[in-house]
Write a protein that holds these residues in place. Structure first.
Motif, PDB file in Angstrom:
ATOM      1  N   UNK A  20      24.025 116.413 -20.612  1.00 31.54           N
ATOM      2  CA  UNK A  20      25.052 117.434 -20.848  1.00 31.54           C
ATOM      3  C   UNK A  20      24.589 118.828 -20.198  1.00 31.54           C
ATOM      4  N   UNK A  21      23.369 119.014 -20.268  1.00 26.20           N
ATOM      5  CA  UNK A  21      22.714 120.411 -19.837  1.00 26.20           C
ATOM      6  C   UNK A  21      22.853 120.428 -18.334  1.00 26.20           C
ATOM      7  N   UNK A  22      22.399 119.113 -17.809  1.00 28.63           N
ATOM      8  CA  UNK A  22      22.402 118.995 -16.109  1.00 28.63           C
ATOM      9  C   UNK A  22      23.898 119.377 -15.834  1.00 28.63           C
ATOM     10  N   UNK A  23      24.714 118.827 -16.525  1.00 26.45           N
ATOM     11  CA  UNK A  23      26.218 119.031 -16.089  1.00 26.45           C
ATOM     12  C   UNK A  23      26.774 120.388 -16.371  1.00 26.45           C
ATOM     13  N   UNK A  24      26.154 120.966 -17.497  1.00 26.07           N
ATOM     14  CA  UNK A  24      26.451 122.423 -17.529  1.00 26.07           C
ATOM     15  C   UNK A  24      25.965 123.246 -16.521  1.00 26.07           C
ATOM     16  N   UNK A  25      24.647 123.074 -16.038  1.00 29.53           N
ATOM     17  CA  UNK A  25      24.155 123.870 -14.857  1.00 29.53           C
ATOM     18  C   UNK A  25      25.218 123.549 -13.805  1.00 29.53           C
ATOM     19  N   UNK A  26      25.356 122.497 -13.427  1.00 25.64           N
ATOM     20  CA  UNK A  26      26.552 122.190 -12.258  1.00 25.64           C
ATOM     21  C   UNK A  26      27.851 122.995 -12.334  1.00 25.64           C
ATOM     22  N   UNK A  27      28.509 122.854 -13.558  1.00 25.28           N
ATOM     23  CA  UNK A  27      29.733 123.592 -13.781  1.00 25.28           C
ATOM     24  C   UNK A  27      29.426 125.324 -13.581  1.00 25.28           C
ATOM     25  N   UNK A  28      28.489 125.620 -14.363  1.00 25.66           N
ATOM     26  CA  UNK A  28      28.062 127.031 -14.175  1.00 25.66           C
ATOM     27  C   UNK A  28      27.779 127.586 -12.856  1.00 25.66           C
ATOM     28  N   UNK A  29      27.013 126.678 -11.827  1.00 26.42           N
ATOM     29  CA  UNK A  29      26.646 126.803 -10.519  1.00 26.42           C
ATOM     30  C   UNK A  29      27.944 127.161  -9.539  1.00 26.42           C
ATOM     31  N   UNK A  30      28.982 126.085 -10.003  1.00 23.42           N
ATOM     32  CA  UNK A  30      30.181 126.091  -9.212  1.00 23.42           C
ATOM     33  C   UNK A  30      31.073 127.465  -9.597  1.00 23.42           C
ATOM     34  N   UNK A  31      31.108 128.074 -10.837  1.00 19.58           N
ATOM     35  CA  UNK A  31      31.584 129.146 -11.133  1.00 19.58           C
ATOM     36  C   UNK A  31      30.915 130.549 -10.613  1.00 19.58           C
ATOM     37  N   UNK A  32      29.644 130.157 -10.567  1.00 19.79           N
ATOM     38  CA  UNK A  32      28.738 131.372 -10.226  1.00 19.79           C
ATOM     39  C   UNK A  32      29.060 131.678  -8.679  1.00 19.79           C
ATOM     40  N   UNK A  33      29.070 130.424  -7.956  1.00 19.06           N
ATOM     41  CA  UNK A  33      29.530 130.403  -6.386  1.00 19.06           C
ATOM     42  C   UNK A  33      30.924 131.045  -6.003  1.00 19.06           C
ATOM     43  N   UNK A  34      31.745 131.042  -6.966  1.00 20.27           N
ATOM     44  CA  UNK A  34      33.124 131.429  -6.979  1.00 20.27           C
ATOM     45  C   UNK A  34      33.217 132.989  -7.206  1.00 20.27           C
ATOM     46  N   UNK A  35      32.156 133.478  -7.584  1.00 13.32           N
ATOM     47  CA  UNK A  35      31.976 134.831  -8.069  1.00 13.32           C
ATOM     48  C   UNK A  35      31.886 135.316  -9.353  1.00 13.32           C
ATOM     49  N   UNK A  36      31.966 134.611 -10.325  1.00 16.82           N
ATOM     50  CA  UNK A  36      31.848 134.889 -11.832  1.00 16.82           C
ATOM     51  C   UNK A  36      30.405 135.648 -12.053  1.00 16.82           C
ATOM     52  N   UNK A  37      30.482 136.769 -12.304  1.00 18.37           N
ATOM     53  CA  UNK A  37      29.199 137.664 -12.439  1.00 18.37           C
ATOM     54  C   UNK A  37      28.431 136.920 -13.819  1.00 18.37           C
ATOM     55  N   UNK A  38      29.340 136.585 -14.637  1.00 20.95           N
ATOM     56  CA  UNK A  38      28.611 136.253 -16.037  1.00 20.95           C
ATOM     57  C   UNK A  38      27.935 134.801 -15.709  1.00 20.95           C
ATOM     58  N   UNK A  39      28.744 133.901 -14.924  1.00 16.33           N
ATOM     59  CA  UNK A  39      27.939 132.828 -14.329  1.00 16.33           C
ATOM     60  C   UNK A  39      26.935 132.863 -13.479  1.00 16.33           C
ATOM     61  N   UNK A  40      26.860 133.905 -12.792  1.00 16.75           N
ATOM     62  CA  UNK A  40      25.532 134.250 -11.565  1.00 16.75           C
ATOM     63  C   UNK A  40      24.573 134.496 -12.712  1.00 16.75           C
ATOM     64  N   UNK A  41      24.567 135.278 -13.675  1.00  8.12           N
ATOM     65  CA  UNK A  41      23.637 135.635 -14.476  1.00  8.12           C
ATOM     66  C   UNK A  41      22.870 134.512 -15.234  1.00  8.12           C
ATOM     67  N   UNK A  42      23.852 133.426 -15.726  1.00  3.33           N
ATOM     68  CA  UNK A  42      23.405 132.362 -16.372  1.00  3.33           C
ATOM     69  C   UNK A  42      22.785 131.493 -15.651  1.00  3.33           C
TER      70      UNK A  42
END
Length: 103
Positions: free
Chosen positions: A24-46
């Motif tokens: 679950x944690x690995x999947x959370x990282x992958x999902x977060x990285x996808x959003x970060x790459x799309x430009x979400x600043x909060x996800x970039x911080x995460x």
């Protein structure tokens, strides 16, 4: 006895909770990285915090700094939370500062 055999063995198979949480944690990282790459600043911080702490991904100080630098271009205050646990955000930091000033 019909129905016994492979089906029963599959029903009795249990995955250790630690393995489930790890996935679950690995999947959370992958999902977060996808959003970060799309430009979400909060996800970039995460993502930066996750790289910094090794949460869901191997620790990597250079990648953590790169993601925090990327997020700071739009919101310089993010540096205040660069060394915090994953999920700790700038608004949490602001409330901590208010508590310290009141003391």
């Amino acid at each position: 006895m019909e129905g016994s055999g492979t089906a029963d063995k599959e029903e009795n198979f249990r995955v250790p909770l630690s393995d489930v949480v790890s996935e679950c944690v690995k999947r959370w990282f992958k999902d977060t990285l996808k959003e970060a790459r799309a430009g979400d600043i909060n996800m970039q911080v995460l993502v930066s915090q996750m790289y910094s702490s090794g949460y869901g991904v191997s620790r990597d100080a250079e990648k953590a700094k790169a993601w925090m630098t990327r997020a700071s271009k739009s919101r310089p205050s993010v540096w205040r939370v660069s060394d915090k646990r994953p999920g700790y955000n700038a608004s949490d930091s602001d409330s901590d500062e208010l508590k310290e000033e009141d003391s």
